[in-house]
Every structure is written in C-alpha cells, then in structure tokens.
Design an enzyme around this catalytic site. Structure first.
Site, short mmCIF file in Angstrom:
data_model
loop_
_atom_site.label_atom_id
_atom_site.label_comp_id
_atom_site.label_asym_id
_atom_site.label_seq_id
_atom_site.Cartn_x
_atom_site.Cartn_y
_atom_site.Cartn_z
N ALA A 11 33.25 48.00 28.08
CA ALA A 11 31.98 47.86 28.35
C ALA A 11 31.28 46.48 28.18
O ALA A 11 30.08 46.17 28.63
CB ALA A 11 31.14 48.88 27.58
N ARG A 16 32.34 34.98 29.51
CA ARG A 16 33.16 33.80 29.39
C ARG A 16 33.96 33.49 30.87
O ARG A 16 34.55 32.59 30.95
CB ARG A 16 33.96 33.73 28.21
CG ARG A 16 33.27 33.50 27.00
CD ARG A 16 34.25 33.75 25.53
NE ARG A 16 34.29 35.16 25.41
CZ ARG A 16 34.75 35.71 24.24
NH1 ARG A 16 35.56 34.98 23.39
NH2 ARG A 16 34.53 37.08 24.11
N GLY A 78 28.72 45.64 20.51
CA GLY A 78 29.88 45.30 19.58
C GLY A 78 30.90 46.54 19.88
O GLY A 78 30.74 47.73 20.17
N ALA A 379 58.78 38.47 76.86
CA ALA A 379 57.60 37.44 76.17
C ALA A 379 56.44 37.54 76.72
O ALA A 379 56.11 37.73 77.97
CB ALA A 379 58.42 36.01 76.47
#
Ligand code: UD1
Ligand code: CA
Length: 463
Positions: A11, A16, A78, A379
C-alpha cells in the site's frame, strides 16, 4: 505448505521512485515487483494470498485481478498498520501467517520455504528472516542481545551510529502464529517517524512470553527491495543474470549475457543459441535447436524447434518449427506462421496465417491474410487491406504464385495454384489455376529515345 495464508504489504506510496506508477508495479525482469512476490508465495505452497493495497490501489488490483484477495489501507501509517487492515479477512484463520513486502522481487522461493520450516520446527510465536550483508543501506538493523537472541529491529532512520554499523538486516519476511497475534499488533506504538512499524510487534510478543526467532537464511541478493530507481536497476541486473544462468544450466547457449535480456517468464529449449542483442520478452517460449539473434526481439510469442530469427521483431505470434525469419522482418501481432516458412528481408506480416513452406523472401506487406501451403509471395507484394475505415481479408490458395510488385486489394481470393503477373493491381478474385494480369499492356516506340534526348537538349538553359 497447506494451512498457510500470506499477506503482502503493497500500500506504500513509494515516493522515492518519483513515479506516478505505484512502486510495487515497477517491473523487474519484465514483471511487476508485486507479481514476483505473489509468485514466491505460490511456489512456497501458500493457500491464500491477501494483498494490502492503498496508494494506486486501482492499478495494483487491475494487474493482480482476482488471483488474490484485497485489504485496503486508506492512509499509509506504516507496515504494522498495513497488516492490521488484513485482520477481518483472516477472521477464523488458524495456523501460521506469512507476511511479505510487495517490493522484494528477488526473494527465492526456497528461502521462503526455509523460513516456514524453521518456524514450524521451532514452534516460535514469530520468526523473522534476516540476512548478513556487505551494504546494509537503509534496511532495518537486527539487534541481538548478549546471548545472541533477537532483541529488536531498529529502523535505519532511528538507529544510533553503533546500530547502523550492524550488518545483519531485516529482510521483511515474517512468520507469525496467528493465535492471539492481532491483539499484540494493535498495541504497536507509533515510531519516531510517526509510523507504526511491523518489526515493533516482535518485542511485544516476547514481553508476552512468546518466543521470537531470527533466521539468517537469506543472501544479500534475496533481500534487495528497491526503494528508488537505482536499486531497481540493481535488482534488474541480478534477476537478468539469474534468468540467464538458469537457461545456461538447462542447456541454452547465451553467447553474450551482457547484451541478452530474457524475461523471468520466458522459456527456452536446450541447444538453442541466443546471439547478442537479443530480447525475449513476456511469456515467450522458444523451442530447442533454435538460433535467435543477433539483434532480435521476441515478445509474448511461441517459436518452434529449429527456427531462426535474425535481426527481426516478433510480437504476440505463433511460429512453427523450421521457420526462417529475417534479417529485418517484422511479425506483428496475431500471426500464425507454419512450419518451414521463410520470411526474408523487410517482410512485414500482421494477422497472417501462413501455411507450411510459404515463401516471402523480400520486402512486402501481408495484413489480414491466409496463405495456403507453399505459396510464393514475390518482392514488393502488398495487401491493400484497409480502406481507412474497415479491414478486409485476403486469401491466397496453396501453391499460388504472386509476382513482384503486386497490389492485392482486399477483400480478395487468389485461387489454388493461380499466377498473378508482376506489377498487377488485383481487385477481383482469381480462379484456381488462372493467370491474372492487371496492368497496362506494354508498347515499344522504335527510335523514340533519340527524339526525347533531342527535345531535352533544346530545353536546356545555357550555363
Ligand atoms: C522495511 C522494514 C525494514 C526492512 C525493509 C526490508 C518496516 C518499518 N521497515 O523498510 O525493517 O529492513 O523493509 O525491505 O517495516 N507499506 C504499506 N503501508 C505502509 C507502509 C508500507 O503497505 O503504510 C508497504 C510498502 O508498499 C512496501 C512495504 O510495505 O511494499 C515496505 O515498505 P517500505 O517503505 O519499502 O519499507 P522500508 O523502508 O524499505
Ligand atoms: Ca522497501
């Protein structure tokens, strides 16, 4: 390992990374980090996986789909707080709980298994995975007491210089005995940075008479948990080397590992040679005795035994065995290329089903086509498959011969064994065995070249 549930914490914001993409979705080895962690759980035999999502949860859920269950952490307070959000989903669950972080893509499944086994054997209330590393960076440090048992884990930001000098770190993988666990987790206090740290539950368990074990079963390479893009590149390098090592051990030749990139999900058969500057991406499967490269990119495709792909790109297609592709061919999504087909220089195909031994040796474009066995495409043959609004199909029968510089205006069928003369623009079906010529008839004007030159000289301005 039956009876084990796992919770993956995913979560966090991952600030950073400086990215709009949630950190756990940043890919390593072509697969989002959290995808690796789910895979580790599965390989360790976990029955049920719960992922805690928060920041960028729609994206994480869109990627993982309903292969896992979700708990939501509205505010990122946290890792302890994150785990708490999974409690309702674990109501009634017994036995052990495995907890991992969503940013550990390099953890080997055997390390997770070892942790679970150690936890089972010791009967501890909690077992935490640790590693002795050269560079402990910003990991949480494992602080052991005088008798060598775990005392606590201190986060880098909160650690004293002496604590920072410790080289044993918290790998972020835990096993908890579920019984009574959440009542302790709820009591974790706010840490110095204002967050509730999951490692802080360990001293609480010990204070309540529980035993906590720290098992140093991880290597430095297992624990890398990229928090920024430099660490992401380190993880990428480690995983790339692991994938190539695995291939080489299974009998694949990788001529230059430094310039060869193979996704963690790709498979390659023995005696296949990967030449430099080759990329095998996504769920690509290459058979045995193939030669891929130099300079080729194969994405989400299957390549049969003994095939060659040289300086070419193959995307979301199925290539049979004994096929030659390249140099400089582009097989775009939705192709099925039959055995023995040869696609030469500058050939581009899209949504093309080519039967066995079809040859297209030179530049051209076939889109939305079906080509029968052993047909020859000259081709510069181009399918005009698109009128700006709709796409139309072209069918070329087995053994047909389409001459050079032919425009095939779809919808169109060229019958079995038919010939299409060079330079034709064909917009009506060609019956089997017929010759189609659709170009202006040639006229030769004798002596005319000299007259053109004379006229040109008259026109030429002096100087
Ligand atoms: C964490 C550990 C650290 C350990 C390291 C191992 C804590 C407090 N620290 O540090 O001891 O050495 O991992 O890699 O646990 N997450 C949430 N909700 C949150 C915060 C984080 O779900 O509120 C998730 C993140 O998405 C991430 C994982 O938890 O997948 C770990 O968070 P991260 O911020 O990367 O922790 P680290 O600082 O690396
Ligand atoms: Ca991390």
């Amino acid at each position: 390992m039956s009876g084990v549930s796992a919770v993956i914490l995913a979560a966090g914001l991952g600030t950073r990374m400086r990215s709009r993409l949630p950190k756990v979705l940043h890919p390593v080895g072509g697969r989002p980090m959290v995808g690796h962690v789910v895979e580790h759980c599965r390989q360790a035999g976990v029955d049920r996986v719960i992922v805690v999502v928060g920041a960028g949860r729609e994206q994480v859920q869109a990627y993982l789909g309903d292969s896992v269950a979700y708990a939501v952490q509205e505010e990122q307070l946290g890792t302890a707080h994150a785990l708490l959000q999974a409690e309702p989903l674990l109501d009634g669950a017994r036995g052990d709980l495995l907890v991992l972080y969503g940013d550990t893509p390099l953890l080997r499944p055997e390390v997770v298994k070892r942790l679970l086994e150690a936890h089972r054997e010791s009967g501890a209330s909690a077992t935490v995975l640790t590693a002795h590393v050269q560079d402990p960076g910003s990991f949480g440090r494992v602080i052991r007491g005088p008798d060598g048992t775990l005392a606590r884990i201190v986060e880098f930001k909160d650690a004293t210089p002496e604590e920072r000098a410790v080289r044993e770190i918290n790998a972020g993988v835990y096993c908890f005995r579920l019984e009574g666990f959440f009542q302790h987790l709820r009591r974790v206090p706010r840490g110095p940075q204002g967050e509730f740290y999951l490692p802080d539950v360990l001293p609480l368990l010990m204070a309540a008479g529980g035993r906590v074990e720290a098992v140093a079963a991880a290597e430095e390479e297992d624990v890398l948990a990229p928090n920024d893009r430099r660490q992401l590149a380190q993880a990428e390098a480690i995983l790339r080397r692991r994938v190539l090592d695995r291939l080489m051990e299974s009998g694949v030749t990788v001529v230059d590992p430094a310039t060869t990139w193979v996704s963690a999900e790709a498979e390659v058969g023995p005696d296949t040679v990967l030449l430099p500057f080759t990329f095998l991406e996504g769920r690509t499967r290459v058979g045995r005795d193939c030669v891929i490269g130099p300079g080729s990119r194969v994405v989400d495709s299957t390549i049969g035994d003994r095939s060659r792909v040289e300086f070419s790109v193959v995307e979301s297609s199925r290539i049979a065995e004994d096929v030659r592709i390249g140099p400089y061919a582009h097989v775009r999504p939705g192709c099925e290329i039959g055995p023995g087909v040869e696609l030469g220089n500058y050939a581009e195909v899209k949504k093309a089903r080519l039967g066995p031994r079809v040859k297209m040796h030179h530049h051209g474009y076939l889109g939305d086509v079906e080509v029968g066995e052993a047909a020859n495409i000259g081709a510069g043959v181009i399918t005009s498959n698109y009128d700006g609004v709709n796409k139309f199909r072209t069918v070329i029968g087995p053994g047909a011969f389409v001459g050079t510089n032919v425009n095939l205006v779809a919808p169109l069928t060229v019958g079995e064994g038919a010939y299409v003369a060079a330079g034709s623009t064909v917009n009506q079906d060609v019956p089997p065995g017929a010759l189609a010529i659709a170009r202006a008839r040639q006229e030769n004007k004798e002596g005319y070249a000299a007259r053109i030159r004379a006229r040109a000289r008259v026109r030429k301005e002096p100087g």
